[in-house]
Design a protein around this motif. Structure first.
Motif, PDB file in Angstrom:
ATOM      1  N   TRP A  39     -53.129 -10.140 -35.067  1.00  0.00           N
ATOM      2  CA  TRP A  39     -52.139 -10.529 -36.077  1.00  0.00           C
ATOM      3  C   TRP A  39     -52.851 -10.936 -37.363  1.00  0.00           C
ATOM      4  CZ3 TRP A  39     -50.926 -14.224 -39.467  1.00  0.00           C
ATOM      5  CH2 TRP A  39     -49.635 -14.250 -39.988  1.00  0.00           C
ATOM      6  N   THR A  91     -45.892  -9.113 -42.402  1.00  0.00           N
ATOM      7  CA  THR A  91     -45.706 -10.495 -42.855  1.00  0.00           C
ATOM      8  C   THR A  91     -46.536 -10.758 -44.103  1.00  0.00           C
ATOM      9  OG1 THR A  91     -45.323 -11.211 -40.567  1.00  0.00           O
ATOM     10  CG2 THR A  91     -45.837 -12.915 -42.183  1.00  0.00           C
ATOM     11  N   THR A  93     -48.792  -5.980 -32.756  1.00  0.00           N
ATOM     12  CA  THR A  93     -49.188  -7.311 -33.219  1.00  0.00           C
ATOM     13  C   THR A  93     -49.864  -7.248 -34.582  1.00  0.00           C
ATOM     14  OG1 THR A  93     -49.480  -8.080 -30.947  1.00  0.00           O
ATOM     15  CG2 THR A  93     -50.583  -9.330 -32.664  1.00  0.00           C
ATOM     16  N   LEU A 149     -38.138  -3.098 -30.822  1.00  0.00           N
ATOM     17  CA  LEU A 149     -39.555  -3.444 -30.922  1.00  0.00           C
ATOM     18  C   LEU A 149     -40.338  -2.926 -29.722  1.00  0.00           C
ATOM     19  CD1 LEU A 149     -39.768  -7.062 -32.380  1.00  0.00           C
ATOM     20  CD2 LEU A 149     -40.390  -4.906 -33.457  1.00  0.00           C
ATOM     21  N   HIS A 153     -38.236  -3.563 -38.740  1.00  0.00           N
ATOM     22  CA  HIS A 153     -38.962  -4.791 -38.422  1.00  0.00           C
ATOM     23  C   HIS A 153     -39.333  -5.536 -39.703  1.00  0.00           C
ATOM     24  CE1 HIS A 153     -41.080  -7.681 -36.155  1.00  0.00           C
ATOM     25  NE2 HIS A 153     -42.283  -7.329 -36.579  1.00  0.00           N
ATOM     26  N   TYR A 154     -39.709  -4.807 -40.736  1.00  0.00           N
ATOM     27  CA  TYR A 154     -39.979  -5.418 -42.048  1.00  0.00           C
ATOM     28  C   TYR A 154     -38.787  -6.270 -42.494  1.00  0.00           C
ATOM     29  CZ  TYR A 154     -40.934  -5.295 -47.170  1.00  0.00           C
ATOM     30  OH  TYR A 154     -41.150  -5.595 -48.493  1.00  0.00           O
ATOM     31  N   ASP A 208     -47.255  -6.491 -37.202  1.00  0.00           N
ATOM     32  CA  ASP A 208     -46.445  -7.667 -37.518  1.00  0.00           C
ATOM     33  C   ASP A 208     -47.162  -8.557 -38.523  1.00  0.00           C
ATOM     34  OD1 ASP A 208     -44.034  -9.388 -36.797  1.00  0.00           O
ATOM     35  OD2 ASP A 208     -45.671 -10.770 -36.355  1.00  0.00           O
ATOM     36  N   PRO A 243     -44.307 -15.272 -35.320  1.00  0.00           N
ATOM     37  CA  PRO A 243     -45.178 -14.096 -35.285  1.00  0.00           C
ATOM     38  C   PRO A 243     -45.180 -13.469 -33.896  1.00  0.00           C
ATOM     39  CG  PRO A 243     -46.471 -16.122 -35.281  1.00  0.00           C
ATOM     40  CD  PRO A 243     -45.043 -16.530 -35.491  1.00  0.00           C
ATOM     41  N   LEU A 244     -45.499 -12.187 -33.843  1.00  0.00           N
ATOM     42  CA  LEU A 244     -45.620 -11.481 -32.568  1.00  0.00           C
ATOM     43  C   LEU A 244     -47.078 -11.504 -32.125  1.00  0.00           C
ATOM     44  CD1 LEU A 244     -43.398  -8.302 -33.124  1.00  0.00           C
ATOM     45  CD2 LEU A 244     -42.788 -10.439 -31.970  1.00  0.00           C
ATOM     46  N   VAL A 297     -38.319  -9.404 -40.240  1.00  0.00           N
ATOM     47  CA  VAL A 297     -39.264 -10.472 -40.581  1.00  0.00           C
ATOM     48  C   VAL A 297     -38.790 -11.198 -41.839  1.00  0.00           C
ATOM     49  CG1 VAL A 297     -41.626 -11.012 -41.306  1.00  0.00           C
ATOM     50  CG2 VAL A 297     -41.235  -9.351 -39.474  1.00  0.00           C
TER      51      VAL A 297
END
Length: 221
Positions: free
Chosen positions: A111, A33, A26, A8, A79-80, A29, A95-96, A83
Motif C-alpha cells: 500500500w 489514495t 493493495t 473488488l 474504486h477510485y 489502493d 486502506p486495503l 475511495v
C-alpha cells in the motif's frame, strides 16, 4: 486480505491475471489514495498507464478485446470513486491491506509503495505541504517516508523501533491520509472531485499511453 465487496474481489483477480507488470489490489489502493489526496491534480489519462507500466515503465496492456480492457478500467475508476466517497466522510477511510495468512499480520508495505508512486507523479504539491506550517501533515509525510524506507530495508532503525513502526502503521496510515486530504481541501477547495462515472471520456487521453485522445485510439474499437 479481508472479505471484499464483489467488484473488488473481481478487480483483485483481474489484476492478478494480467501478469507481473500490473499493480496488485493493495498497491493500487495506495496509488489511487495518493492520487486523490495529492495537492496537485493529475488527470486519469496521465496516471492510469502507471498501473500496468511495471518497474521498468514500459509495460503495456494486452487484451484480445478492447471491451475487456475498458471493463477493467471501469472497475479501477469505480474504486477510485469509492475511495473518494469514503474520504468525504471523516473517519470512514479504510486502506486495503493484505493479511499474512500464517500469522494474521497486516501487510501494509505494498500500500505504501503505491502511495509513494502516486506522490512521485506530482512532487511539487507534496513539497508545499512539507514547507507549510501544518505540523500534522508534515508528520504524516515523514511517517509515510519512514514506512517506505522500512519496506525497502533502508530505515536504519533498531529492531525494536522498526517493529514498533510496523505494528502501528495500520492504525497510523488512515489518520495520515485524512489529514492530507483535509489539507488538500483547505488549500484547493475549487479542485474538481472525481468523475461522475467510471468510463474514460471520449476526449480524455487514452489510458493505453499512446498520447492520442481515447476516441481516436482504443475508443475506435
Amino acid at each position: 486480505m479481508a472479505e471484499l465487496p464483489s467488484y473488488l474481489d473481481e478487480l483483485d483477480q483481474l489484476l492478478l491475471d494480467q501478469g507481473d507488470d500490473w499493480m496488485l489490489l493493495t498497491q493500487l489502493d495506495g496509488y489511487l489514495t495518493g492520487m486523490l489526496v495529492s495537492p496537485d491534480m493529475v488527470p486519469p489519462g496521465s496516471w492510469l498507464k502507471h498501473i500496468w507500466a511495471g518497474d521498468d515503465g514500459v509495460g503495456v496492456p494486452h487484451f484480445e478485446k478492447m471491451e475487456d480492457f475498458q471493463y477493467l478500467i471501469d472497475l479501477i475508476m469505480r474504486h477510485y470513486n469509492d475511495v473518494l466517497a469514503s474520504l468525504a466522510q471523516p473517519g470512514s477511510y479504510e486502506p486495503l491491506f493484505d493479511i499474512d495468512t500464517r500469522n494474521d499480520d497486516i501487510l501494509w508495505e505494498m500500500w505504501v509503495e503505491g502511495f509513494v508512486q502516486a506522490m512521485d507523479l506530482a512532487p511539487d504539491g507534496w513539497r508545499r505541504i512539507a514547507a507549510s506550517n501544518d505540523a500534522g501533515c508534515k508528520a504524516a509525510l515523514k511517517g509515510i517516508a519512514k514506512l517506505y524506507a522500512i519496506a525497502n530495508g533502508d530505515a536504519r532503525l533498531s529492531r525494536s523501533k522498526e517493529d514498533q513502526w510496523t505494528r502501528e502503521a495500520p492504525d497510523l496510515i488512515p489518520i495520515w491520509v485524512e489529514l492530507l486530504h483535509a489539507w488538500r481541501l483547505e488549500n484547493d477547495p475549487s479542485r474538481p472531485s472525481a468523475p461522475r462515472q467510471g468510463k474514460v471520456g471520449r476526449n480524455d487521453p487514452c489510458p493505453c499511453g499512446s498520447g492520442k485522445k481515447y476516441k481516436k485510439c482504443c475508443g475506435l474499437n
